[in-house]
Design a protein around this motif. Structure first.
Motif, PDB file in Angstrom:
ATOM      1  N   ALA A 339       0.837  -1.208   0.000  1.00  0.00           N
ATOM      2  CA  ALA A 339       0.000   0.000   0.000  1.00  0.00           C
ATOM      3  C   ALA A 339       0.866   1.250   0.000  1.00  0.00           C
ATOM      4  CB  ALA A 339      -0.927  -0.013   1.214  1.00  0.00           C
ATOM      5  N   ILE A 340       1.932   1.235   0.812  1.00  0.00           N
ATOM      6  CA  ILE A 340       2.826   2.402   0.853  1.00  0.00           C
ATOM      7  C   ILE A 340       3.597   2.536  -0.461  1.00  0.00           C
ATOM      8  CG2 ILE A 340       4.803   3.455   2.026  1.00  0.00           C
ATOM      9  CD1 ILE A 340       3.938   2.007   4.574  1.00  0.00           C
ATOM     10  N   GLY A 341       4.117   1.414  -0.961  1.00  0.00           N
ATOM     11  CA  GLY A 341       4.897   1.455  -2.203  1.00  0.00           C
ATOM     12  C   GLY A 341       4.076   1.930  -3.386  1.00  0.00           C
ATOM     13  N   ILE A 342       2.877   1.358  -3.544  1.00  0.00           N
ATOM     14  CA  ILE A 342       2.011   1.783  -4.654  1.00  0.00           C
ATOM     15  C   ILE A 342       1.524   3.207  -4.408  1.00  0.00           C
ATOM     16  CG2 ILE A 342      -0.126   1.274  -5.905  1.00  0.00           C
ATOM     17  CD1 ILE A 342       0.291  -1.673  -5.050  1.00  0.00           C
ATOM     18  N   GLY A 343       1.378   3.546  -3.114  1.00  0.00           N
ATOM     19  CA  GLY A 343       1.017   4.922  -2.766  1.00  0.00           C
ATOM     20  C   GLY A 343       2.082   5.932  -3.149  1.00  0.00           C
ATOM     21  N   ALA A 344       3.274   5.451  -3.462  1.00  0.00           N
ATOM     22  CA  ALA A 344       4.333   6.332  -3.977  1.00  0.00           C
ATOM     23  C   ALA A 344       4.301   6.388  -5.494  1.00  0.00           C
ATOM     24  CB  ALA A 344       5.696   5.843  -3.501  1.00  0.00           C
ATOM     25  N   LEU A 345       4.015   5.254  -6.133  1.00  0.00           N
ATOM     26  CA  LEU A 345       4.074   5.187  -7.595  1.00  0.00           C
ATOM     27  C   LEU A 345       3.004   6.055  -8.256  1.00  0.00           C
ATOM     28  CD1 LEU A 345       4.671   1.354  -8.101  1.00  0.00           C
ATOM     29  CD2 LEU A 345       6.365   3.197  -8.180  1.00  0.00           C
ATOM     30  N   VAL A 346       1.779   6.041  -7.706  1.00  0.00           N
ATOM     31  CA  VAL A 346       0.679   6.791  -8.323  1.00  0.00           C
ATOM     32  C   VAL A 346       0.955   8.292  -8.345  1.00  0.00           C
ATOM     33  CG1 VAL A 346      -1.761   7.408  -8.126  1.00  0.00           C
ATOM     34  CG2 VAL A 346      -1.061   5.029  -7.872  1.00  0.00           C
ATOM     35  N   PRO A 347       1.207   8.937  -7.193  1.00  0.00           N
ATOM     36  CA  PRO A 347       1.472  10.379  -7.244  1.00  0.00           C
ATOM     37  C   PRO A 347       2.755  10.741  -7.977  1.00  0.00           C
ATOM     38  CG  PRO A 347       1.814   9.535  -5.033  1.00  0.00           C
ATOM     39  CD  PRO A 347       1.173   8.440  -5.811  1.00  0.00           C
ATOM     40  N   ALA A 348       3.792   9.892  -7.875  1.00  0.00           N
ATOM     41  CA  ALA A 348       5.038  10.197  -8.582  1.00  0.00           C
ATOM     42  C   ALA A 348       4.802  10.265 -10.084  1.00  0.00           C
ATOM     43  CB  ALA A 348       6.099   9.145  -8.262  1.00  0.00           C
ATOM     44  N   ALA A 349       3.952   9.361 -10.592  1.00  0.00           N
ATOM     45  CA  ALA A 349       3.629   9.375 -12.023  1.00  0.00           C
ATOM     46  C   ALA A 349       2.876  10.654 -12.395  1.00  0.00           C
ATOM     47  CB  ALA A 349       2.788   8.150 -12.375  1.00  0.00           C
ATOM     48  N   ILE A 350       1.857  11.002 -11.606  1.00  0.00           N
ATOM     49  CA  ILE A 350       1.066  12.201 -11.915  1.00  0.00           C
ATOM     50  C   ILE A 350       1.923  13.455 -11.809  1.00  0.00           C
ATOM     51  CG2 ILE A 350      -1.024  13.513 -11.341  1.00  0.00           C
ATOM     52  CD1 ILE A 350      -2.092  10.963  -9.981  1.00  0.00           C
ATOM     53  N   MET A 351       2.763  13.519 -10.788  1.00  0.00           N
ATOM     54  CA  MET A 351       3.615  14.699 -10.598  1.00  0.00           C
ATOM     55  C   MET A 351       4.585  14.884 -11.759  1.00  0.00           C
ATOM     56  SD  MET A 351       4.474  14.242  -6.558  1.00  0.00           S
ATOM     57  CE  MET A 351       3.171  14.242  -5.326  1.00  0.00           C
ATOM     58  N   SER A 352       5.179  13.789 -12.226  1.00  0.00           N
ATOM     59  CA  SER A 352       6.130  13.908 -13.332  1.00  0.00           C
ATOM     60  C   SER A 352       5.422  14.339 -14.610  1.00  0.00           C
ATOM     61  CB  SER A 352       6.872  12.590 -13.542  1.00  0.00           C
ATOM     62  OG  SER A 352       5.999  11.554 -13.941  1.00  0.00           O
ATOM     63  N   ILE A 353       4.198  13.835 -14.818  1.00  0.00           N
ATOM     64  CA  ILE A 353       3.416  14.253 -15.987  1.00  0.00           C
ATOM     65  C   ILE A 353       3.071  15.729 -15.898  1.00  0.00           C
ATOM     66  CG2 ILE A 353       1.157  14.000 -17.112  1.00  0.00           C
ATOM     67  CD1 ILE A 353       1.323  10.985 -16.354  1.00  0.00           C
ATOM     68  N   ALA A 354       2.641  16.170 -14.716  1.00  0.00           N
ATOM     69  CA  ALA A 354       2.262  17.574 -14.533  1.00  0.00           C
ATOM     70  C   ALA A 354       3.441  18.512 -14.768  1.00  0.00           C
ATOM     71  CB  ALA A 354       1.691  17.778 -13.125  1.00  0.00           C
ATOM     72  N   ALA A 355       4.608  18.158 -14.208  1.00  0.00           N
ATOM     73  CA  ALA A 355       5.801  18.991 -14.402  1.00  0.00           C
ATOM     74  C   ALA A 355       6.209  19.018 -15.872  1.00  0.00           C
ATOM     75  CB  ALA A 355       6.951  18.460 -13.541  1.00  0.00           C
ATOM     76  N   ALA A 356       6.090  17.866 -16.538  1.00  0.00           N
ATOM     77  CA  ALA A 356       6.442  17.792 -17.966  1.00  0.00           C
ATOM     78  C   ALA A 356       5.492  18.643 -18.804  1.00  0.00           C
ATOM     79  CB  ALA A 356       6.406  16.343 -18.437  1.00  0.00           C
ATOM     80  N   ASN A 357       4.210  18.626 -18.481  1.00  0.00           N
ATOM     81  CA  ASN A 357       3.247  19.457 -19.206  1.00  0.00           C
ATOM     82  C   ASN A 357       3.558  20.938 -19.060  1.00  0.00           C
ATOM     83  OD1 ASN A 357       1.887  17.171 -20.004  1.00  0.00           O
ATOM     84  ND2 ASN A 357       0.223  17.377 -18.531  1.00  0.00           N
ATOM     85  N   LEU A 358       3.945  21.343 -17.850  1.00  0.00           N
ATOM     86  CA  LEU A 358       4.309  22.748 -17.628  1.00  0.00           C
ATOM     87  C   LEU A 358       5.500  23.145 -18.498  1.00  0.00           C
ATOM     88  CD1 LEU A 358       3.970  23.123 -13.748  1.00  0.00           C
ATOM     89  CD2 LEU A 358       2.732  24.471 -15.459  1.00  0.00           C
ATOM     90  N   PHE A 359       6.522  22.290 -18.510  1.00  0.00           N
ATOM     91  CA  PHE A 359       7.692  22.614 -19.319  1.00  0.00           C
ATOM     92  C   PHE A 359       7.325  22.705 -20.794  1.00  0.00           C
ATOM     93  CE2 PHE A 359      11.157  21.387 -22.089  1.00  0.00           C
ATOM     94  CZ  PHE A 359      12.168  22.248 -21.692  1.00  0.00           C
ATOM     95  N   THR A 360       6.578  21.720 -21.271  1.00  0.00           N
ATOM     96  CA  THR A 360       6.269  21.655 -22.700  1.00  0.00           C
ATOM     97  C   THR A 360       5.409  22.828 -23.152  1.00  0.00           C
ATOM     98  OG1 THR A 360       6.385  19.243 -22.616  1.00  0.00           O
ATOM     99  CG2 THR A 360       5.261  20.222 -24.507  1.00  0.00           C
ATOM    100  N   ARG A 361       4.326  23.096 -22.421  1.00  0.00           N
ATOM    101  CA  ARG A 361       3.386  24.130 -22.859  1.00  0.00           C
ATOM    102  C   ARG A 361       3.866  25.549 -22.563  1.00  0.00           C
ATOM    103  NH1 ARG A 361      -1.843  22.298 -24.588  1.00  0.00           N
ATOM    104  NH2 ARG A 361      -2.351  24.514 -24.698  1.00  0.00           N
ATOM    105  N   ASN A 362       4.537  25.744 -21.449  1.00  0.00           N
ATOM    106  CA  ASN A 362       4.794  27.109 -20.984  1.00  0.00           C
ATOM    107  C   ASN A 362       6.251  27.533 -21.023  1.00  0.00           C
ATOM    108  OD1 ASN A 362       2.466  25.845 -18.821  1.00  0.00           O
ATOM    109  ND2 ASN A 362       1.883  27.470 -20.233  1.00  0.00           N
ATOM    110  N   ILE A 363       7.131  26.613 -21.396  1.00  0.00           N
ATOM    111  CA  ILE A 363       8.535  26.976 -21.617  1.00  0.00           C
ATOM    112  C   ILE A 363       8.926  26.623 -23.048  1.00  0.00           C
ATOM    113  CG2 ILE A 363      10.925  26.584 -20.913  1.00  0.00           C
ATOM    114  CD1 ILE A 363       9.912  26.027 -18.083  1.00  0.00           C
ATOM    115  N   TYR A 364       8.769  25.340 -23.412  1.00  0.00           N
ATOM    116  CA  TYR A 364       9.178  24.901 -24.744  1.00  0.00           C
ATOM    117  C   TYR A 364       8.358  25.574 -25.840  1.00  0.00           C
ATOM    118  CZ  TYR A 364      10.213  21.745 -28.650  1.00  0.00           C
ATOM    119  OH  TYR A 364      10.591  21.231 -29.862  1.00  0.00           O
ATOM    120  N   LYS A 365       7.036  25.523 -25.727  1.00  0.00           N
ATOM    121  CA  LYS A 365       6.202  26.078 -26.798  1.00  0.00           C
ATOM    122  C   LYS A 365       6.153  27.599 -26.759  1.00  0.00           C
ATOM    123  CE  LYS A 365       1.887  25.602 -29.284  1.00  0.00           C
ATOM    124  NZ  LYS A 365       0.629  24.858 -29.458  1.00  0.00           N
TER     125      LYS A 365
END
Length: 536
Positions: A339-365
């Motif tokens: 439960a703790i391990g999977i509880g790390a994987l889910v938010p880590a995935a969403i956080m990395s996607i969110a940070a990547a979207n910010l870079f792509t849309r608001n810095i790269y583009k």
């Protein structure tokens, strides 16, 4: 602490880890769209999630492995002051009920993927948008690192990786494998992976909490004995018993309020929100998400149980994993660790996607390649999501864990400074874009410098997030003081800049965009900015 590797617990842990790994890769085929090469599909799951998927996704996003480990660890170390997390999650839901539906509507109408997209469209300012994007990325990085710390804590207690004298590669190999799997299925499946895995994660957490809150007190003689043991420990330590000292009340209140204001400023919170299919889904979720607050209150009690159970650890973050190993049968310990391990994987995935979207849309583009196609945006975002996770992994492997925790506290101070531009912009166009940028800069500088000056017994700088509030003399949350300075500067400068008739930028939104639902999407987005509306 048990010697050697807990083979049964490790076997159960590996089973669930393999289960969610398979689910993560299969998620690429779940709700597959005709055009997968867009940020709407990869980064927001096609904006198609209903009430329950969104609920599990937001819950998996907000209640992380760090929550599971750190909240009861704070109770274990400091007493009832650690309960600040419970009132702040109660405060946050009425707050987001007022503004999240408006953000969803205007974002759906104009195709905004990030908060910075909205800020740029609302205030006509790439500079302000860039400030919000950079703040979001900076605040998210240590948060991802802490999810990896949560996994590492579980692996340490299970005896995986060897002792402190073991070769660093062997010691960290399990964490590297977990990271590699996370990176692979996030890259291939995008937001659909954590959305699907969140079902397993939340089910496991609810099961573990339900069992722990009944089973452990029975083994320890009941809650009377648990609270008595905790009170005795705090009294001996000079903490005055279970309740926090009167001098800590300002810190407790400002930390709870500041955390409530900051929680949905984090990019991952907004990413999960914008993935829902309708405005009504958001409104429903703000009414049922408080169920997680009930879970959090019960989870916090584990800190007292660890004291009563005689758990002794040098690193407080290991207290709850160690409690589980000491109190549960090995097979159920494996479920708790999963439960703790999977509880790390889910938010880590969403956080990395969110940070990547910010870079792509608001810095790269915005600044590097304005003519980037949707396919190219998606490719860049996928690659950046990998880099973000690599950065977090390096952070965890090369720095002391307390540093990661302190930087996460600093991230909370930083992200709170985006509140005036985002939430203020959702309700009014009165603020001037330059005034908001100046207020953000003042809040960021003050918050960083003030936090740098806080020492702790183990840390010369960034030793905490509370300091004396100027003019009041009480100790309070630095983030709230910085936020107040931010708002004051923004208000004063807005009056000055409006009096000087400084150019105010073009607002590409209309009043009706903020209440539009899914069926109304895409109308004003087709209009040029000058036609799509002006300030209101």
């Amino acid at each position: 602490m048990k010697d050697g590797v807990n083979g049964v617990a490790l076997g159960v842990f590996i089973f669930f880890f393999l289960l969610v790994t398979v689910m993560g890769f299969l998620a690429a085929r779940w709700r597959r769209a005709d055009n997968e090469h867009s940020l709407d599909e990869w980064g927001l799951g096609g904006r198609s999630f209903g009430t329950w998927i969104t609920w599990f996704l937001l819950g998996g996003d907000l209640y992380t492995a760090y929550t599971f480990v750190a909240v009861p660890a704070a109770i274990y170390a400091t007493g009832a002051a650690g309960f600040f997390a419970v009132p702040y999650t109660i405060l946050v839901y009425p707050l987001i009920f007022t503004f999240l539906p408006r953000l969803w509507s205007v974002s759906h109408k104009h195709g905004y993927v990030t908060t910075s997209d909205f800020v740029r469209g609302r205030f006509g300012s790439k500079g302000l948008s860039l400030a919000v994007a950079l703040t979001g990325i900076l605040a998210t990085m240590p948060y991802i690192a802490l999810q990896l710390v949560g996994i590492q804590a579980v692996l340490d207690v299970m005896g995986v990786g060897g002792g402190e004298n073991t070769n660093w590669f062997v010691k960290d190999l399990p964490l590297l494998i977990a990271f590699g799997v996370l990176a692979a299925y996030t890259y291939s499946s995008g937001l659909r992976a954590p959305a699907l895995i969140a079902f397993v994660k939340d089910a496991l957490i609810y099961i573990v909490i339900a069992v722990a809150i009944i089973y452990i007190p029975i083994k320890l003689g009941g809650f009377d004995d648990i609270f008595a043991a905790a009170s005795e420990k705090y009294s001996k330590a000079g903490a005055g018993g279970l309740a926090p000292a009167s001098g800590g009340q300002w810190t407790y209140a400002t930390l709870a309020l500041g955390s409530a204001l900051a929680l949905f400023m984090y990019p991952h919170s907004i990413t999960a929100t914008l993935s829902s299919r309708s405005r009504e889904v958001i409104r429903r979720n703000t009414t049922i998400l408080p169920l997680y607050s009930l879970m959090l209150g019960l989870l916090a009690l584990l800190g007292f149980m660890a004291i009563a159970a005689g758990v002794k650890v040098q690193n407080g973050q290991l207290a709850i994993p160690q409690l589980f190993e000491d109190m549960f049968p090995d097979w159920f310990t494996g479920i708790a660790f999963a439960a703790i391990g999977i509880g790390a994987l889910v938010p880590a995935a969403i956080m990395s996607i969110a940070a990547a979207n910010l870079f792509t849309r608001n810095i790269y583009k915005d600044f590097i390649k304005p003519d980037a196609t949707p396919k190219e945006e998606t490719r860049v975002s996928k690659l950046v999501s990998l880099l973000v996770k690599v950065g977090a992994l390096v952070f965890v492997l090369t720095m002391d864990k307390t540093v990661a925790i302190n930087f996460q506290l600093l991230g909370g101070i930083w992200i709170l400074q985006t509140f005036p531009a985002l939430v203020g912009g959702l309700f009014t166009r009165w603020f001037h874009r330059w005034a908001l940028l100046a207020g953000w800069a003042v809040g960021m500088v003050y918050g960083t410098v003030a936090a740098y000056g806080v020492a702790s017994p183990t840390q010369k700088h960034f030793g905490g997030s509370a300091k004396e509030i100027p003019g009041i003399g009480e100790i309070g949350y630095i983030g709230m003081t910085a936020f107040v300075l931010n708002v004051v500067v923004a208000v004063v400068l807005t009056f000055v800049l409006k009096a000087l008739k400084a150019p105010d930028g073009v607002d590409e939104t209309r009043p009706e965009d903020y209440t539009a639902d899914a069926g109304d999407a895409g109308v004003s987005a087709e209009l040029p900015p000058a036609t799509a509306g002006s300030a209101h």
